[in-house]
Design an enzyme around this catalytic site. Structure first.
Site, PDB file in Angstrom:
ATOM      1  N   LYS A 181      34.975   9.348  25.455  1.00 13.73           N
ATOM      2  CA  LYS A 181      34.992  10.689  26.049  1.00 13.73           C
ATOM      3  C   LYS A 181      35.465  11.793  25.096  1.00 13.73           C
ATOM      4  O   LYS A 181      36.003  12.815  25.520  1.00 13.73           O
ATOM      5  CB  LYS A 181      35.837  10.744  27.335  1.00 13.73           C
ATOM      6  N   HIS A 227      33.137   3.013  19.477  1.00 13.15           N
ATOM      7  CA  HIS A 227      34.422   3.451  20.040  1.00 13.15           C
ATOM      8  C   HIS A 227      35.550   2.553  19.541  1.00 13.15           C
ATOM      9  O   HIS A 227      36.679   2.631  20.048  1.00 13.15           O
ATOM     10  CB  HIS A 227      34.392   3.366  21.566  1.00 13.15           C
ATOM     11  N   SER A 282      38.760  13.821  31.117  1.00 13.72           N
ATOM     12  CA  SER A 282      37.348  13.429  31.064  1.00 13.72           C
ATOM     13  C   SER A 282      37.196  11.935  31.366  1.00 13.72           C
ATOM     14  O   SER A 282      36.304  11.524  32.119  1.00 13.72           O
ATOM     15  CB  SER A 282      36.790  13.742  29.671  1.00 13.72           C
TER      16      SER A 282
HETATM   17  N1  LIG Z   1      27.584  19.179  23.113  1.00 17.19           N
HETATM   18  C1  LIG Z   1      28.751  19.082  23.737  1.00 17.19           C
HETATM   19  N2  LIG Z   1      29.592  20.133  23.762  1.00 17.19           N
HETATM   20  C2  LIG Z   1      30.765  20.045  24.409  1.00 17.19           C
HETATM   21  N3  LIG Z   1      31.193  18.938  25.067  1.00 17.19           N
HETATM   22  C3  LIG Z   1      30.387  17.877  25.050  1.00 17.19           C
HETATM   23  C4  LIG Z   1      29.146  17.874  24.381  1.00 17.19           C
HETATM   24  N4  LIG Z   1      28.594  16.655  24.529  1.00 17.19           N
HETATM   25  C5  LIG Z   1      29.436  15.928  25.270  1.00 17.19           C
HETATM   26  N5  LIG Z   1      30.506  16.671  25.583  1.00 17.19           N
HETATM   27  C6  LIG Z   1      31.640  16.256  26.423  1.00 17.19           C
HETATM   28  O1  LIG Z   1      32.186  15.051  25.930  1.00 17.19           O
HETATM   29  C7  LIG Z   1      32.616  14.236  27.029  1.00 17.19           C
HETATM   30  C8  LIG Z   1      31.817  12.962  27.017  1.00 17.19           C
HETATM   31  O2  LIG Z   1      32.183  12.252  25.867  1.00 17.19           O
HETATM   32  P1  LIG Z   1      31.284  11.114  25.229  1.00 17.19           P
HETATM   33  O3  LIG Z   1      29.900  11.609  25.055  1.00 17.19           O
HETATM   34  O4  LIG Z   1      32.005  10.655  24.011  1.00 17.19           O
HETATM   35  O5  LIG Z   1      31.299  10.007  26.358  1.00 17.19           O
HETATM   36  S1  LIG Z   1      31.168   8.431  26.158  1.00 17.19           S
HETATM   37  O6  LIG Z   1      32.496   7.929  25.779  1.00 17.19           O
HETATM   38  O7  LIG Z   1      30.177   8.149  25.126  1.00 17.19           O
HETATM   39  O8  LIG Z   1      30.778   7.959  27.517  1.00 17.19           O
HETATM   40  C9  LIG Z   1      32.369  15.069  28.283  1.00 17.19           C
HETATM   41  O9  LIG Z   1      33.546  15.849  28.465  1.00 17.19           O
HETATM   42  P2  LIG Z   1      34.018  16.492  29.871  1.00 17.19           P
HETATM   43  O10 LIG Z   1      32.940  17.472  30.266  1.00 17.19           O
HETATM   44  O11 LIG Z   1      35.317  17.184  29.570  1.00 17.19           O
HETATM   45  O12 LIG Z   1      34.166  15.370  30.847  1.00 17.19           O
HETATM   46  C10 LIG Z   1      31.187  15.923  27.834  1.00 17.19           C
HETATM   47  O13 LIG Z   1      30.998  17.085  28.600  1.00 17.19           O
END
Ligand SMILES: Nc1ncnc2c1ncn2[C@@H]1O[C@H](COP(=O)(O)OS(=O)(=O)O)[C@@H](OP(=O)(O)O)[C@H]1O
Length: 293
Positions: free
Chosen positions: A51, A86, A116
């Site tokens: 996340k 991860h 998150s």
């Molecule tokens: N482009 C971009 N810009 C800003 N934020 C972004 C972006 N891509 C992914 N996110 C936010 O990252 C959170 C998801 O993390 P991951 O993609 O690493 O998730 S996972 O672990 O692979 O399931 C999740 O955070 P939260 O919205 O705070 O829950 C996503 O919204």
């Protein structure tokens, strides 16, 4: 390219453990294969805690952490390969270090990462029920969640960057100035990008565009596993800059994530009223966090 390994992982809720770190069951089942994975010198590995915005950086990459489908896919990929993981630094297959591969690590501040992850547990039916935010915070702080302790993860990779070819980035910096951060990546990868392509990347990787993109928001994948009516995968993407240290000293002072990592004290925090962390053996949190969620 379909992310087979992630899908397989998500469907298997049972947890495993490798060297004391909670991992998915498929990862622990085939750990020998993961550990003996053969990296190539021109591989790029993108690593984050869960996340921390991995999908922000992922494009055509496969997850090497687990499941034989992911490993087989990676082995069959032509070079140069981009893979994501991860895994905490100590569990990265040794061939990545032996081959001196380039690695990009992205860290996200603990409070947003925690929140998150909490909502991801709520919406993802195959992850354990997180309980209340207080209960989940305890598990998170104790490292009793998938991929282990956030603190050990960000700190472990932070230390590793001094010995290996690791570009250490911050989610919050990427939100603040995506152009600057993409340019850092290009420099690290020894690649040039003209402005037109750069602007397209910035546009297409913005939270607002990605949250409506089915390739990124998982609304077309994991149907029956992820319940987006509980919480969307791309939920808020909020950034919080200033953190304060929760230590034996009652002082709180605003610090950026990088400043915190450079200090050998505990970690982490929030905009105003949430704190989690540990310092000098102490840890705890301030209870008024509802407003931040
Ligand atoms: N482009 C971009 N810009 C800003 N934020 C972004 C972006 N891509 C992914 N996110 C936010 O990252 C959170 C998801 O993390 P991951 O993609 O690493 O998730 S996972 O672990 O692979 O399931 C999740 O955070 P939260 O919205 O705070 O829950 C996503 O919204």
């Amino acid at each position: 390219m379909k992310n087979l390994s992630l899908e397989d992982d998500m469907l298997l809720s049972e947890m495993g453990e490798v060297q004391g770190i909670p991992v998915t069951k498929p990862t622990s089942t085939i750990w020998d294969q993961v550990w003996n994975f053969k990296a190539r010198p021109d591989d790029l590995l993108v690593a984050t805690y869960a996340k921390a915005g991995l999908c922000n950086l992922e494009s055509r990459s496969v997850l090497i952490k687990s499941y034989s489908a992911g490993l087989k896919l990676a082995e069959a990929m032509p070079s140069p390969r981009t893979m994501k993981t991860h895994l905490p630094v100590q569990l990265v297959p040794p061939s990545f270090w032996e081959q001196n591969c380039k690695i990009i690590y992205v860290a996200r501040n603990a409070k947003d990462n925690l929140v998150s992850y909490y909502h991801f547990h709520r919406m993802n039916k195959v992850l354990p029920d997180p309980g209340t935010i207080e209960e989940f915070m305890e598990q998170f702080m104790n490292g009793e969640v998938l991929w282990g302790s956030w603190y050990d993860h960000v700190k472990g990779w932070w230390k590793a960057k001094d010995k290996h070819r690791i570009l250490y980035l911050f989610y919050e910096d990427m939100k603040e100035n995506p152009k600057r951060e993409i340019q850092k990546i290009m420099k690290f990868l020894e690649k040039d990008l003209d402005d037109e392509v750069l602007n397209k990347i910035i546009y297409n990787t913005s939270f607002e565009i990605m949250k409506d993109n089915p390739m990124a928001n998982y609304t077309k994948d994991f149907v029956g596993v992820m319940d987006h009516s509980v919480s969307p995968f791309m939920r808020k993407g909020t950034e919080v800059y200033y953190c304060y240290i929760f230590s034996s000293q009652p002082n709180k002072f605003p610090l950026k994530m990088q400043e915190i990592l450079e200090l050998e004290v505990g970690i982490c925090y929030t905009d105003a009223n949430v704190g989690i962390g540990r310092a000098s053996g102490q840890r705890g949190f301030l209870p008024a966090y509802e407003g931040c969620i």
